[in-house]
Write a protein that holds these residues in place. Structure first.
Motif, mmCIF file in Angstrom:
data_model
loop_
_atom_site.group_PDB
_atom_site.id
_atom_site.type_symbol
_atom_site.label_atom_id
_atom_site.label_comp_id
_atom_site.label_asym_id
_atom_site.label_seq_id
_atom_site.Cartn_x
_atom_site.Cartn_y
_atom_site.Cartn_z
ATOM 1 N N GLY A 74 -1.276 6.366 -4.219
ATOM 2 C CA GLY A 74 -0.427 6.469 -3.038
ATOM 3 C C GLY A 74 -0.269 7.880 -2.512
ATOM 4 O O GLY A 74 -0.521 8.872 -3.200
ATOM 5 N N GLU A 86 -5.890 2.229 -6.054
ATOM 6 C CA GLU A 86 -5.117 2.843 -4.978
ATOM 7 C C GLU A 86 -4.195 3.912 -5.562
ATOM 8 O O GLU A 86 -3.434 3.639 -6.499
ATOM 9 C CB GLU A 86 -4.275 1.797 -4.255
ATOM 10 N N GLY A 130 -4.420 8.616 -1.344
ATOM 11 C CA GLY A 130 -3.582 8.729 -0.164
ATOM 12 C C GLY A 130 -3.355 10.155 0.301
ATOM 13 O O GLY A 130 -3.620 11.132 -0.401
ATOM 14 N N SER A 188 -2.657 0.532 -9.329
ATOM 15 C CA SER A 188 -2.229 1.387 -8.225
ATOM 16 C C SER A 188 -1.042 2.233 -8.662
ATOM 17 O O SER A 188 -0.187 1.782 -9.438
ATOM 18 C CB SER A 188 -1.875 0.560 -6.988
ATOM 19 N N SER A 243 1.321 11.379 -4.129
ATOM 20 C CA SER A 243 1.396 11.153 -5.574
ATOM 21 C C SER A 243 0.618 12.235 -6.312
ATOM 22 O O SER A 243 -0.125 13.021 -5.715
ATOM 23 C CB SER A 243 0.872 9.766 -5.934
ATOM 24 N N PRO A 287 2.155 4.151 -7.055
ATOM 25 C CA PRO A 287 2.895 4.126 -5.793
ATOM 26 C C PRO A 287 2.958 5.495 -5.127
ATOM 27 O O PRO A 287 2.753 6.529 -5.755
ATOM 28 C CB PRO A 287 4.296 3.660 -6.223
ATOM 29 N N HIS A 288 3.254 5.474 -3.836
ATOM 30 C CA HIS A 288 3.420 6.731 -3.118
ATOM 31 C C HIS A 288 4.591 7.533 -3.692
ATOM 32 O O HIS A 288 5.522 6.982 -4.289
ATOM 33 C CB HIS A 288 3.610 6.476 -1.620
#
Length: 222
Positions: free
Chosen positions: A156, A154, A124, A172, A159, A174-175
């Motif tokens: 985020g 993924e 991200g 994943s 991160s 998280p952001h």
């Protein structure tokens, strides 16, 4: 063979000539402000937005798409590979699989990482794969079905992945979160603003939302 020879010869050219050749011969889209070092970058499709760059001695092959958003960075000595889409017994049960590496704007990968993009890996905006020797592995053997299988990864936005970590397919981060050094991320987490760590990784503590790293407007950290 001809593509490999052309790619090798292009590495010996000055960057403006090399960029022109890559666009004309392979249909790559490379912004005039972007740059590739002395590196073997050979996906089926390459998109480099403004001011993105790839460092020396990085290898990228056997994936369908490498997409670098604006101001994103892939450093030196990274190994990026996968299993391209198409007719094959491998992953035939996953026709929608996408062998891609996508870095959103201002995302960064440092050096000496192994990134398996048999399924999509998305990093991200403003996120950092830091340190060295981390492994992102999107495929493995499904023991129950007795076949290869793959799942995306993924990471985020905003991160931070600490050095020498392992991230497995289907997981994943998280952001606005941190994965501690030498951690194993093997599932999907959803709570942002947390430090995750351990083997396997789990939430260790909540992080302040006003940390400067989470609020910066430039991807590279000086």
């Amino acid at each position: 063979m001809l593509k490999k020879l052309t790619m090798f010869l292009s590495m010996l050219l000055p960057w403006p000539a090399r960029r022109s050749l890559l666009e004309k011969q392979f249909g790559y889209s490379i912004h005039p402000t972007s740059r590739i070092g002395f590196a073997w970058i050979c996906p089926r499709r390459l998109i480099m937005e403004e001011n993105s760059r790839i460092g020396h001695l990085t290898i990228c092959k056997n994936i369908d798409l490498l997409h670098l958003g604006a101001h994103s960075i892939i450093g030196q000595l990274n190994w990026i590979t996968g299993f391209p889409s198409g007719s094959s017994r491998h992953f035939a049960h996953q026709p929608d699989r996408k062998p891609e590496l996508i870095l959103e704007s201002h995302a960064g990968i440092s050096s000496r990482h192994l990134i398996d993009c048999t399924a999509r890996v998305r990093i991200g905006a403003f996120a950092t794969l830091a340190g060295f020797r981390s492994q992102l592995v999107t495929h493995s053997i499904d023991l129950e079905a007795g076949r290869q299988s793959s799942e995306p990864i993924e990471i985020g936005e905003y991160s931070f992945v600490g050095t020498n970590s392992v991230i497995l397919g289907g997981s994943s981060l998280p952001h606005h979160s941190v994965l501690g050094a030498k951690s194993l991320l093997n599932k999907k987490w959803e709570a942002p603003f947390h430090l995750y760590g351990g083997v396997p990784a789990k939430p260790l503590k909540q992080l302040p939302e006003d940390l400067a790293y989470f609020r910066r407007e430039e991807g590279f950290v000086w």
